[in-house]
Design a protein around this motif. Structure first.
Motif, PDB file in Angstrom:
ATOM      1  N   PRO A   1      41.462  87.618 108.235  1.00 24.10           N
ATOM      2  CA  PRO A   1      42.054  88.832 108.069  1.00 24.10           C
ATOM      3  C   PRO A   1      41.787  89.188 106.404  1.00 24.10           C
ATOM      4  CG  PRO A   1      43.695  87.420 108.889  1.00 24.10           C
ATOM      5  CD  PRO A   1      42.499  86.469 108.593  1.00 24.10           C
ATOM      6  N   ARG A   2      41.686  90.647 106.378  1.00 18.60           N
ATOM      7  CA  ARG A   2      41.322  91.169 105.304  1.00 18.60           C
ATOM      8  C   ARG A   2      42.381  92.096 104.855  1.00 18.60           C
ATOM      9  NH1 ARG A   2      35.717  90.441 103.138  1.00 18.60           N
ATOM     10  NH2 ARG A   2      34.733  88.875 104.678  1.00 18.60           N
ATOM     11  N   TRP A   3      42.953  92.525 103.679  1.00 20.24           N
ATOM     12  CA  TRP A   3      44.019  93.469 103.411  1.00 20.24           C
ATOM     13  C   TRP A   3      43.902  93.992 102.274  1.00 20.24           C
ATOM     14  CZ3 TRP A   3      47.095  90.502 100.212  1.00 20.24           C
ATOM     15  CH2 TRP A   3      46.962  88.922 100.404  1.00 20.24           C
ATOM     16  N   LEU A   4      44.404  95.434 101.917  1.00 19.12           N
ATOM     17  CA  LEU A   4      44.611  95.950 100.549  1.00 19.12           C
ATOM     18  C   LEU A   4      45.884  95.564  99.995  1.00 19.12           C
ATOM     19  CD1 LEU A   4      43.637  99.656 101.481  1.00 19.12           C
ATOM     20  CD2 LEU A   4      42.020  98.117 100.548  1.00 19.12           C
ATOM     21  N   MET A   5      45.564  95.652  98.612  1.00 19.47           N
ATOM     22  CA  MET A   5      46.663  95.288  97.710  1.00 19.47           C
ATOM     23  C   MET A   5      47.009  96.496  96.739  1.00 19.47           C
ATOM     24  SD  MET A   5      45.949  91.193  96.736  1.00 19.47           S
ATOM     25  CE  MET A   5      47.723  91.121  96.206  1.00 19.47           C
ATOM     26  N   GLN A   6      46.633  96.815  95.548  1.00 21.64           N
ATOM     27  CA  GLN A   6      46.742  97.663  94.840  1.00 21.64           C
ATOM     28  C   GLN A   6      45.624  98.017  93.654  1.00 21.64           C
ATOM     29  OE1 GLN A   6      50.700  96.768  92.910  1.00 21.64           O
ATOM     30  NE2 GLN A   6      49.681  95.935  90.971  1.00 21.64           N
ATOM     31  N   VAL A   7      45.735  99.366  93.100  1.00 20.79           N
ATOM     32  CA  VAL A   7      44.715  99.373  92.390  1.00 20.79           C
ATOM     33  C   VAL A   7      45.485  99.818  91.006  1.00 20.79           C
ATOM     34  CG1 VAL A   7      43.028 100.388  93.736  1.00 20.79           C
ATOM     35  CG2 VAL A   7      44.679 102.021  92.534  1.00 20.79           C
TER      36      VAL A   7
ATOM     37  N   HIS B   1      40.844  98.798  88.008  1.00 23.18           N
ATOM     38  CA  HIS B   1      40.568  97.678  88.620  1.00 23.18           C
ATOM     39  C   HIS B   1      41.599  97.615  89.913  1.00 23.18           C
ATOM     40  CE1 HIS B   1      44.882  96.624  87.546  1.00 23.18           C
ATOM     41  NE2 HIS B   1      44.534  97.057  86.179  1.00 23.18           N
ATOM     42  N   GLY B   2      41.283  96.878  90.728  1.00 19.16           N
ATOM     43  CA  GLY B   2      42.009  96.678  91.978  1.00 19.16           C
ATOM     44  C   GLY B   2      41.930  95.130  92.634  1.00 19.16           C
ATOM     45  N   SER B   3      42.758  95.074  93.672  1.00 20.39           N
ATOM     46  CA  SER B   3      42.838  93.872  94.432  1.00 20.39           C
ATOM     47  C   SER B   3      42.722  93.950  95.804  1.00 20.39           C
ATOM     48  CB  SER B   3      43.838  93.078  94.005  1.00 20.39           C
ATOM     49  OG  SER B   3      43.933  92.660  92.566  1.00 20.39           O
ATOM     50  N   VAL B   4      41.963  93.059  96.445  1.00 17.59           N
ATOM     51  CA  VAL B   4      41.661  92.808  98.021  1.00 17.59           C
ATOM     52  C   VAL B   4      42.330  91.395  98.389  1.00 17.59           C
ATOM     53  CG1 VAL B   4      40.504  95.127  98.450  1.00 17.59           C
ATOM     54  CG2 VAL B   4      39.506  92.690  98.133  1.00 17.59           C
ATOM     55  N   GLY B   5      42.771  91.240  99.384  1.00 18.06           N
ATOM     56  CA  GLY B   5      43.338  90.161  99.852  1.00 18.06           C
ATOM     57  C   GLY B   5      42.686  89.425 101.286  1.00 18.06           C
ATOM     58  N   HIS B   6      42.579  88.034 101.257  1.00 17.51           N
ATOM     59  CA  HIS B   6      41.821  87.625 102.334  1.00 17.51           C
ATOM     60  C   HIS B   6      42.663  86.281 102.938  1.00 17.51           C
ATOM     61  CE1 HIS B   6      38.928  89.430  99.686  1.00 17.51           C
ATOM     62  NE2 HIS B   6      38.033  89.685 100.703  1.00 17.51           N
ATOM     63  N   GLY B   7      42.907  86.202 104.259  1.00 12.71           N
ATOM     64  CA  GLY B   7      43.531  85.160 104.664  1.00 12.71           C
ATOM     65  C   GLY B   7      44.823  85.521 104.900  1.00 12.71           C
ATOM     66  N   ASP B   8      45.772  84.636 104.728  1.00 18.32           N
ATOM     67  CA  ASP B   8      47.232  84.945 104.994  1.00 18.32           C
ATOM     68  C   ASP B   8      48.004  85.886 103.864  1.00 18.32           C
ATOM     69  OD1 ASP B   8      47.648  83.318 107.567  1.00 18.32           O
ATOM     70  OD2 ASP B   8      47.362  81.674 106.366  1.00 18.32           O
TER      71      ASP B   8
ATOM     72  N   VAL C   1      42.650  86.156  96.857  1.00 15.11           N
ATOM     73  CA  VAL C   1      42.519  87.659  96.556  1.00 15.11           C
ATOM     74  C   VAL C   1      41.173  87.599  95.275  1.00 15.11           C
ATOM     75  CG1 VAL C   1      43.929  89.375  95.059  1.00 15.11           C
ATOM     76  CG2 VAL C   1      45.155  87.861  96.672  1.00 15.11           C
ATOM     77  N   VAL C   2      40.672  88.765  95.499  1.00 16.80           N
ATOM     78  CA  VAL C   2      39.348  89.247  94.732  1.00 16.80           C
ATOM     79  C   VAL C   2      40.118  90.452  94.197  1.00 16.80           C
ATOM     80  CG1 VAL C   2      37.026  89.520  94.587  1.00 16.80           C
ATOM     81  CG2 VAL C   2      37.918  88.187  96.339  1.00 16.80           C
TER      82      VAL C   2
ATOM     83  N   GLY D   1      43.867  81.895  94.410  1.00 16.32           N
ATOM     84  CA  GLY D   1      44.246  81.681  95.752  1.00 16.32           C
ATOM     85  C   GLY D   1      44.883  80.418  95.863  1.00 16.32           C
ATOM     86  N   ARG D   2      45.299  79.996  97.161  1.00  9.49           N
ATOM     87  CA  ARG D   2      46.197  78.862  97.142  1.00  9.49           C
ATOM     88  C   ARG D   2      46.009  78.652  98.662  1.00  9.49           C
ATOM     89  NH1 ARG D   2      51.503  79.848  95.133  1.00  9.49           N
ATOM     90  NH2 ARG D   2      52.128  81.217  96.861  1.00  9.49           N
ATOM     91  N   GLY D   3      45.706  77.142  98.846  1.00 11.43           N
ATOM     92  CA  GLY D   3      45.458  76.791 100.250  1.00 11.43           C
ATOM     93  C   GLY D   3      44.303  77.082 100.783  1.00 11.43           C
ATOM     94  N   MET D   4      43.174  77.687 100.212  1.00  8.69           N
ATOM     95  CA  MET D   4      41.819  77.811 100.444  1.00  8.69           C
ATOM     96  C   MET D   4      41.061  77.430  99.162  1.00  8.69           C
ATOM     97  SD  MET D   4      41.873  81.738 102.272  1.00  8.69           S
ATOM     98  CE  MET D   4      40.126  81.751 101.878  1.00  8.69           C
ATOM     99  N   SER D   5      40.157  76.340  99.491  1.00  5.91           N
ATOM    100  CA  SER D   5      39.285  76.089  98.153  1.00  5.91           C
ATOM    101  C   SER D   5      38.403  77.043  97.708  1.00  5.91           C
ATOM    102  CB  SER D   5      38.430  74.850  98.889  1.00  5.91           C
ATOM    103  OG  SER D   5      37.538  74.448  97.929  1.00  5.91           O
TER     104      SER D   5
END
Length: 224
Positions: free
Chosen positions: A47-53, A63-70, A92-93, A203-207
């Protein structure tokens, strides 16, 4: 760069460990950015999801962030360390426009330059925003977060220090050096791209070692 308010706002937009719905999940701000956004490359199929700018004082997207995973909720460092097989496996990137020192829109002052340290700090604070010290009262968390935010800045301002190591990861297919550190809360990394932006991640839980980054071709695809 006006980053403190947006980072702390992300942390405070939680209640009892659950995300509170907010305007952060709109693609409009991302579409206004004059720079490319980065996310995990196509090797990541989750899964991929938006966060905030984050906005400058003149309203420009910086700047801004996007998330990946849970999607993470706030968790204690005790729980994070005790249960490695957690539901929350995320990365999160953070994309930060590479800006030099420049005048504000109204011409009355100067805006701070951005750098790899900016990306490292935003990533460090982002990770903290999803971490709650075990046995800490809610009323004390703001003080804890303020102290840890300052620590994250000190660390980000010394990327050549002993707290950081070097990690090479692909960016748009090319090996790229990143500054990398781990803590009891998760991991943080930061580096630069050839596309005029700095990239941070946490991140956490993902290497972090198996990750790759690339320009997001369609940011609207993250607007779940």
């Amino acid at each position: 760069m006006e980053t403190t308010s947006s980072a702390v706002a992300q942390a405070s937009a939680t209640e009892d460990g659950q995300q509170v719905p907010s305007a952060r999940r709109t693609v409009d701000g991302y579409l206004r950015a004059p720079f490319p956004w980065y996310g995990l490359d196509e090797a990541f199929t989750g899964p991929r999801w938006l966060m905030q700018v984050g906005l400058a004082a003149d309203g420009a997207v910086e700047h801004g962030s996007v998330g990946h995973g849970d999607e993470p909720s706030v968790r204690s460092e005790f729980a994070a360390g005790a249960d490695q097989d957690v539901k929350e496996k995320f990365a999160v990137v953070v994309t930060v426009a590479a800006n030099p020192v420049r005048r504000s829109a109204d011409g009355t002052g100067l805006l701070e330059a951005t750098s790899v340290s900016s990306a490292a700090w935003l990533a460090g604070v982002g990770l903290l925003s999803f971490t709650w010290p075990g046995q800490m009262d809610h009323t004390l968390r703001d003080d804890w977060l303020e102290q840890q935010t300052e620590t994250a800045w000190v660390l980000a301002d010394d990327l050549e220090g002993a707290d950081w190591s070097t990690l090479s990861l692909p960016v748009d297919g090319a090996p790229t050096p990143f500054h990398y550190r781990e803590s009891e809360f998760g991991w943080v990394l930061a580096g630069s791209t050839q596309a005029g932006v700095h990239v941070g991640a946490y991140g956490r839980g993902m290497s972090a070692y198996g990750l790759g980054f690339s320009v997001i071709k369609d940011i609207a695809a993250y607007d779940a």
